[in-house]
Write an enzyme that holds these catalytic residues in place. Structure first.
Site, PDB file in Angstrom:
ATOM      1  N   ARG A  25      26.627  55.552  45.955  1.00 22.17           N
ATOM      2  CA  ARG A  25      28.379  55.123  45.640  1.00 22.17           C
ATOM      3  C   ARG A  25      28.799  56.228  46.578  1.00 22.17           C
ATOM      4  O   ARG A  25      29.567  56.004  47.036  1.00 22.17           O
ATOM      5  CB  ARG A  25      28.354  55.890  44.308  1.00 22.17           C
ATOM      6  N   ASP A  82      36.280  54.264  33.142  1.00 26.80           N
ATOM      7  CA  ASP A  82      37.090  54.263  32.686  1.00 26.80           C
ATOM      8  C   ASP A  82      38.265  55.513  31.201  1.00 26.80           C
ATOM      9  O   ASP A  82      37.300  55.606  30.141  1.00 26.80           O
ATOM     10  CB  ASP A  82      36.816  53.039  30.902  1.00 26.80           C
ATOM     11  N   ASN A  97      43.911  52.444  37.161  1.00 24.63           N
ATOM     12  CA  ASN A  97      42.742  51.595  36.989  1.00 24.63           C
ATOM     13  C   ASN A  97      43.774  50.962  35.727  1.00 24.63           C
ATOM     14  O   ASN A  97      44.829  51.754  34.635  1.00 24.63           O
ATOM     15  CB  ASN A  97      41.851  52.205  36.715  1.00 24.63           C
ATOM     16  N   THR A  98      43.166  49.610  35.505  1.00 22.23           N
ATOM     17  CA  THR A  98      43.847  49.089  34.161  1.00 22.23           C
ATOM     18  C   THR A  98      42.729  48.555  33.222  1.00 22.23           C
ATOM     19  O   THR A  98      41.474  48.316  34.124  1.00 22.23           O
ATOM     20  CB  THR A  98      44.617  48.303  33.977  1.00 22.23           C
ATOM     21  N   HIS A  99      42.275  48.829  32.079  1.00 20.02           N
ATOM     22  CA  HIS A  99      41.164  48.634  31.235  1.00 20.02           C
ATOM     23  C   HIS A  99      41.845  48.152  30.313  1.00 20.02           C
ATOM     24  O   HIS A  99      42.570  48.294  29.307  1.00 20.02           O
ATOM     25  CB  HIS A  99      40.224  49.925  30.886  1.00 20.02           C
TER      26      HIS A  99
HETATM   27  C1  GRF Z   1      41.942  42.885  33.732  1.00 24.13           C
HETATM   28  O1  GRF Z   1      41.758  42.949  31.783  1.00 24.13           O
HETATM   29  C2  GRF Z   1      41.072  44.547  33.835  1.00 24.13           C
HETATM   30  O2  GRF Z   1      41.345  45.045  32.694  1.00 24.13           O
HETATM   31  C3  GRF Z   1      39.741  44.108  33.530  1.00 24.13           C
HETATM   32  O3  GRF Z   1      39.839  43.369  34.794  1.00 24.13           O
HETATM   33  C4  GRF Z   1      40.787  42.217  34.042  1.00 24.13           C
HETATM   34  C5  GRF Z   1      40.626  41.674  35.909  1.00 24.13           C
HETATM   35  O4  GRF Z   1      41.492  40.681  35.497  1.00 24.13           O
HETATM   36  N1  GRF Z   1      39.386  46.123  34.716  1.00 24.13           N
HETATM   37  P1  GRF Z   1      41.852  39.625  37.519  1.00 24.13           P
HETATM   38  O5  GRF Z   1      40.557  39.933  37.463  1.00 24.13           O
HETATM   39  O6  GRF Z   1      42.939  40.308  37.775  1.00 24.13           O
HETATM   40  O7  GRF Z   1      42.122  38.304  36.504  1.00 24.13           O
END
Ligand code: GRF
Length: 194
Positions: free
Chosen positions: A62, A144, A106-108
């Site tokens: 990593r 996350d 990041n988005t989760h």
């Molecule tokens: C999103 O729902 C994000 O939260 C998660 O992966 C998804 C990304 O979707 N980590 P895409 O590949 O941009 O369609």
């Protein structure tokens, strides 16, 4: 204005939304060959680079991988790294004062700290929650985890499948994430003529 890189591993629909909304993106990077790096940036004149992650075993180096990404970000003078469906967690090296401390988001697809990990939407559905949502946060070396920048709630509707629920969550992320990035990167919102 901060220079922004977006990191993807999949379909790149969040990246597509950012581009459509006029977010100034200076670099797209991916850890695997995917639509997000091969197709989505086409026509926008944005450099797209693949830094392949070849090892998915526990022996994955990593830190060496993180070092490669940092070198690329420096080459393109990136200030802010936006992970949008990026599936590799970086080592501590990414988050040092001399690297990208407080500069990776990041988005989760859940209301953190609930339902961390890749199966967040399936896990929420299986648990039977009535409400879920998305969380935009500063990234850390923990999966996350990290200080929350924004959250939005999404209802679970009777008959939802992982696909329908995830798509509804992504619909929210496609608006919320670009807004948060604009704030973090000090970019004025786009004003559209009526
Ligand atoms: C999103 O729902 C994000 O939260 C998660 O992966 C998804 C990304 O979707 N980590 P895409 O590949 O941009 O369609």
């Amino acid at each position: 204005m901060k220079r922004i890189a977006v990191a993807v591993s999949g379909t790149g629909s969040l990246l597509a939304a950012m581009l459509e909304q006029g977010l100034p993106i200076d670099l797209v990077l991916a850890d695997r060959s995917c639509k997000g790096v091969n197709e989505v940036p086409k026509g926008y004149g944005i450099p797209s680079v693949l830094i392949p992650r070849t090892d998915y075993s526990p022996a994955f180096n990593r830190d060496a991988y993180t070092q490669q990404v940092i070198a690329k970000l420096r080459e393109y003078q990136v200030d802010l790294l936006v992970m949008a469906g990026f599936m590799t967690v970086f080592s501590e090296r990414m988050f040092q004062p001399e690297t990208y401390q407080n500069a990776v988001t990041n988005t989760h697809p859940s209301l953190l700290p609930a339902f961390k990990g890749e199966k967040a939407v399936a896990d929420a559905l299986e648990f039977g929650v009535k409400w879920t949502g998305c969380t935009i946060h500063w990234a850390t070396p923990k999966l996350d985890d990290g200080p929350i920048l924004a959250q939005e709630v999404v209802p679970v509707i009777e008959g939802d499948t992982v696909d329908t629920l995830w798509e509804r969550i992504k619909g929210v992320e496609r608006t919320l994430y670009p807004q948060v990035i604009r704030q973090v990167a000090n970019i004025a919102p786009v004003t559209r003529a009526a």
